[in-house]
Design a protein around this motif. Structure first.
Motif, PDB file in Angstrom:
ATOM      1  N   UNK A   1      45.626  43.952  27.662  1.00  0.00           N
ATOM      2  CA  UNK A   1      45.514  42.502  27.558  1.00  0.00           C
ATOM      3  C   UNK A   1      46.258  41.839  28.707  1.00  0.00           C
ATOM      4  N   UNK A   2      47.444  42.350  29.003  1.00  0.00           N
ATOM      5  CA  UNK A   2      48.214  41.792  30.120  1.00  0.00           C
ATOM      6  C   UNK A   2      47.470  41.978  31.440  1.00  0.00           C
ATOM      7  N   UNK A   3      46.794  43.121  31.589  1.00  0.00           N
ATOM      8  CA  UNK A   3      46.028  43.367  32.810  1.00  0.00           C
ATOM      9  C   UNK A   3      44.881  42.376  32.961  1.00  0.00           C
ATOM     10  N   UNK A   4      44.173  42.095  31.864  1.00  0.00           N
ATOM     11  CA  UNK A   4      43.076  41.132  31.904  1.00  0.00           C
ATOM     12  C   UNK A   4      43.589  39.737  32.239  1.00  0.00           C
ATOM     13  N   UNK A   5      44.712  39.359  31.652  1.00  0.00           N
ATOM     14  CA  UNK A   5      45.280  38.034  31.919  1.00  0.00           C
ATOM     15  C   UNK A   5      45.796  37.924  33.347  1.00  0.00           C
ATOM     16  N   UNK A   6      46.300  39.033  33.893  1.00  0.00           N
ATOM     17  CA  UNK A   6      46.755  39.047  35.287  1.00  0.00           C
ATOM     18  C   UNK A   6      45.580  38.810  36.233  1.00  0.00           C
ATOM     19  N   UNK A   7      44.429  39.423  35.940  1.00  0.00           N
ATOM     20  CA  UNK A   7      43.238  39.216  36.765  1.00  0.00           C
ATOM     21  C   UNK A   7      42.800  37.752  36.723  1.00  0.00           C
ATOM     22  N   UNK A   8      42.893  37.148  35.550  1.00  0.00           N
ATOM     23  CA  UNK A   8      42.532  35.738  35.431  1.00  0.00           C
ATOM     24  C   UNK A   8      43.460  34.863  36.269  1.00  0.00           C
ATOM     25  N   UNK A   9      44.755  35.164  36.253  1.00  0.00           N
ATOM     26  CA  UNK A   9      45.703  34.380  37.030  1.00  0.00           C
ATOM     27  C   UNK A   9      45.415  34.486  38.529  1.00  0.00           C
ATOM     28  N   UNK A  10      45.081  35.709  38.975  1.00  0.00           N
ATOM     29  CA  UNK A  10      44.724  35.886  40.383  1.00  0.00           C
ATOM     30  C   UNK A  10      43.460  35.094  40.719  1.00  0.00           C
ATOM     31  N   UNK A  11      42.513  35.085  39.790  1.00  0.00           N
ATOM     32  CA  UNK A  11      41.275  34.319  39.976  1.00  0.00           C
ATOM     33  C   UNK A  11      41.587  32.836  40.109  1.00  0.00           C
ATOM     34  N   UNK A  12      42.426  32.309  39.219  1.00  0.00           N
ATOM     35  CA  UNK A  12      42.793  30.894  39.280  1.00  0.00           C
ATOM     36  C   UNK A  12      43.419  30.552  40.638  1.00  0.00           C
TER      37      UNK A  12
END
Length: 243
Positions: free
Chosen positions: A176-187
């Motif tokens: 879950x943390x990995x998925x959220x990290x990818x989203x933050x990089x996307x933002x």
């Protein structure tokens, strides 16, 4: 040379046929189809070493036709002829090009002489010929600092498809943390770092998740065709995982 042309517009088909016949002296056979589905059927029923593809066609897109052709015969030379320079189309092509393939991408707005040079370059000289504007999009997409990485692009796709963070993590087989990290990089790549979001007396001006979708569509990173294909992939994943 055995050439297959797939173009849904009648005038464009006629124009391509005329230019091909006047430009390619070794043309032995020319087959013309009006949609992607017929192009795949034609290729499967005969042997063609060269193909011209429109990208936006009914039933099956040019990217899907190219994927089918290269899966069957990866050394087939393909020239994409299109009105579109959106990253979604170009990224889709880049992902399916076989390592040794010769291909080209030219815009329909290009002069006839440029089309002739592209036909000769790809089919006779066996050189990759990419329109300058398209090359610029390719370079931006491949730039690690400004373009989206494949992981960030996957996060964008999952977000646009409406998946929750937990569903993204499950689909991509990460924490879950990995998925959220990818989203933050996307933002961050799309300028939506929390520090950069304007704040009014009502609070933050944007919801990051929905704002990203708007930016991705307006910048051509994703489009309707790409989302349709990704929706099909999602449904296959849901079925495979009995969800």
């Amino acid at each position: 040379m055995r050439l297959l042309i797939a173009e849904d517009d009648k005038l464009h088909r006629s124009f391509l046929e005329s230019v091909a016949r006047s430009t390619l002296p070794d043309l032995q056979e020319l087959t013309i189809t009006a949609d992607g589905q017929d192009a795949i059927a034609a290729f499967e029923s005969s042997e063609y070493d060269s193909v011209v593809l429109d990208l936006q066609m009914p039933k099956v897109t040019g990217v899907e036709v190219a994927k089918s052709i290269w899966a069957r015969q990866p050394r087939t030379k393909i020239l994409f002829w299109s009105n579109y320079t959106e990253e979604a189309y170009i990224r889709g092509i880049t992902k399916i090009v076989p390592g040794a393939a010769v291909y080209g991408y030219i815009l329909k707005s290009a002069p006839e002489e440029q089309l002739k040079l592209a036909l000769q370059g790809v089919f006779i000289a066996e050189q990759c010929v990419i329109d300058r504007e398209v090359r610029g999009v390719q370079q931006r997409a491949g730039d690690r600092l400004s373009g989206l990485s494949e992981l960030e692009y996957e996060a964008l796709v999952d977000l646009c498809l409406g998946l929750t963070d937990k569903a993204m993590a499950a689909r991509r087989n990460v924490s879950l943390r990995g998925a959220q990290s990818r989203l933050q990089h996307l933002y961050q790549k799309l300028g939506l770092d929390k520090a950069d979001i304007p704040v009014g007396h009502w609070g933050p001006s944007f919801n990051s998740r929905t704002r990203v979708i708007s930016l991705a569509l307006s910048q051509g990173i994703l489009n309707a065709d790409a989302l349709r294909r990704e929706e099909e992939n999602l449904q296959n994943w849901l079925t495979t995982n009995d969800l």
